[in-house]
Write a protein that holds these residues in place. Structure first.
Motif, short mmCIF file in Angstrom:
data_model
loop_
_atom_site.label_atom_id
_atom_site.label_comp_id
_atom_site.label_asym_id
_atom_site.label_seq_id
_atom_site.Cartn_x
_atom_site.Cartn_y
_atom_site.Cartn_z
N LEU A 16 -2.89 8.87 5.75
CA LEU A 16 -3.41 7.55 5.40
C LEU A 16 -2.38 6.48 5.76
O LEU A 16 -1.23 6.56 5.34
CB LEU A 16 -3.72 7.47 3.91
CG LEU A 16 -4.86 8.33 3.37
CD1 LEU A 16 -5.05 8.06 1.90
CD2 LEU A 16 -6.14 8.08 4.13
N GLU A 33 -8.82 1.05 4.33
CA GLU A 33 -8.13 2.32 4.21
C GLU A 33 -8.35 3.06 5.51
O GLU A 33 -9.45 3.05 6.07
CB GLU A 33 -8.67 3.13 3.03
CG GLU A 33 -8.43 2.49 1.69
CD GLU A 33 -8.19 3.50 0.58
OE1 GLU A 33 -8.34 4.71 0.85
OE2 GLU A 33 -7.86 3.09 -0.53
N ASP A 77 -3.17 2.63 3.08
CA ASP A 77 -4.01 2.94 1.93
C ASP A 77 -4.13 1.64 1.14
O ASP A 77 -3.30 1.33 0.30
CB ASP A 77 -3.38 4.05 1.09
CG ASP A 77 -4.07 4.25 -0.25
OD1 ASP A 77 -5.25 3.86 -0.37
OD2 ASP A 77 -3.45 4.78 -1.18
N TRP A 134 -4.99 9.11 -1.70
CA TRP A 134 -3.96 8.17 -2.15
C TRP A 134 -2.73 8.84 -2.75
O TRP A 134 -1.62 8.32 -2.63
CB TRP A 134 -4.55 7.17 -3.13
CG TRP A 134 -5.11 7.78 -4.39
CD1 TRP A 134 -6.39 8.19 -4.59
CD2 TRP A 134 -4.41 8.02 -5.61
NE1 TRP A 134 -6.54 8.69 -5.86
CE2 TRP A 134 -5.34 8.59 -6.51
CE3 TRP A 134 -3.11 7.82 -6.04
CZ2 TRP A 134 -4.99 8.97 -7.81
CZ3 TRP A 134 -2.76 8.18 -7.34
CH2 TRP A 134 -3.71 8.75 -8.21
N PRO A 194 -0.67 10.97 0.81
CA PRO A 194 -1.01 10.22 2.02
C PRO A 194 -0.53 10.85 3.32
O PRO A 194 -1.14 10.67 4.36
CB PRO A 194 -0.35 8.86 1.80
CG PRO A 194 0.78 9.15 0.88
CD PRO A 194 0.31 10.25 -0.02
N ASP A 214 -11.71 4.74 -2.31
CA ASP A 214 -10.67 5.58 -1.71
C ASP A 214 -11.27 6.49 -0.67
O ASP A 214 -12.37 7.03 -0.83
CB ASP A 214 -9.97 6.43 -2.77
CG ASP A 214 -9.01 5.63 -3.62
OD1 ASP A 214 -8.28 4.80 -3.06
OD2 ASP A 214 -8.97 5.84 -4.85
N ASP A 236 0.84 -1.19 0.00
CA ASP A 236 0.00 0.00 0.00
C ASP A 236 0.87 1.25 0.00
O ASP A 236 2.08 1.19 0.19
CB ASP A 236 -0.97 0.00 1.18
CG ASP A 236 -0.24 0.05 2.50
OD1 ASP A 236 0.21 1.15 2.86
OD2 ASP A 236 -0.11 -0.99 3.16
N GLY A 259 0.58 3.88 2.06
CA GLY A 259 0.36 4.64 3.28
C GLY A 259 1.51 5.57 3.60
O GLY A 259 2.67 5.27 3.32
#
Length: 268
Positions: free
Chosen positions: A180, A191, A183, A169, A172, A156, A59, A61
């Motif tokens: 995030l 998420e 993500d 996204w 982040p 999202d 991800d 993040g």
């Protein structure tokens, strides 16, 4: 056969039948995280091979504080029917591969944490409790967790903070802290937006139906998702893992690629 042997064989049938039924009972095993006392960084092996449906849990993040929830389901495996993963009271859909294996990222805060796997019917299959002793992982003041019930769709989370920053996204990590993490990019989430020292003011929470996902990758073809109407579930938690914890849950239908729904406006 001697009558005594026949009686002995018959007397064994209930035990054999019971053993068969017990073996076929739905259940779950969990290899990570482990119950008890835990200090993240010592117990997380980032080089260990991972499995997930449909792709590994990579991800984008921004905070990079995630751990992996990893395990397998017995007698309830399948990618077409979501089980339930409940983390610190936050319910999320859980899909597996064909063998019943799953891996989901999660950003745990310090203090007491719980992870439970439940069947689609709500029966608890496995539950663990552990204490995160890494003090660098402070309990979040604001946590938003998004999950959805379609492994072939990509939703999202978008957050607008009081100073006008936009966490999503492509952005982040926020300069004021938080963002995030994770993500999720591989099916039904999660998420998460997490912040330990939030600004005071008004926050806006949006969910976007970004596109769909199949074995060839992402696409924007209507109808290539699994559900006609995707159910998005958003959990808003204040002061997680403290005596002052408060939470709200919102359920939002998502019908068309490109939908952007304002889920919640709240003040902190």
């Amino acid at each position: 056969m001697h009558p005594r042997r026949i009686l002995r064989a018959i007397s064994c049938l209930p035990a054999l039948l019971l053993a068969t039924l017990v073996a076929a009972e739905p259940g779950a095993g969990m290899s990570s995280p482990s119950a008890g006392w835990r200090y993240s960084g010592l117990t997380d092996d980032q080089n260990a091979p991972r499995v997930a449906y449909p792709t590994p849990p990579i991800d984008r993040g921004g905070v990079r504080g995630r751990s992996l929830i990893e395990g397998h389901l017995r007698e309830v495996a399948g990618v077409d029917r979501a089980q339930r993963l409940v983390v610190n009271g936050n319910p999320l859909p859980l899909y597996t591969d064909a063998e019943g294996r799953f891996v989901r990222p999660y950003n745990f805060g310090a203090g007491s944490n719980s992870v439970e796997v439940a069947s689609a019917e709500g029966k608890s299959l496995k539950r663990i409790q552990f204490y995160e002793a890494n003090n660098s992982r402070v309990p979040p003041r604001i946590r938003l967790a998004l999950g959805w019930n379609d492994p072939k769709a990509e939703l999202d989370l978008h957050i607008v903070t009081p100073d006008g920053q936009h966490a999503f996204w492509a952005n982040p990590r926020l300069p004021g802290g938080g963002g995030l993490d994770p993500d999720g990019v591989d099916g039904p989430g999660p998420e998460m937006f997490t912040v330990a020292a939030p600004l005071h003011g008004t926050y806006l929470v949006y969910v976007n139906y970004w596109g769909n996902l199949n074995s060839q990758g992402y696409n924007f073809q209507n109808g290539s998702n699994q559900q006609d109407v995707i159910t998005a579930e958003i959990n808003l938690v204040f002061n997680e893992n403290t005596v002052n914890e408060k939470r709200e849950t919102f359920v939002v239908p998502m019908r068309t690629i490109g939908d952007l729904v304002l889920v919640k406006t709240f003040n902190y």
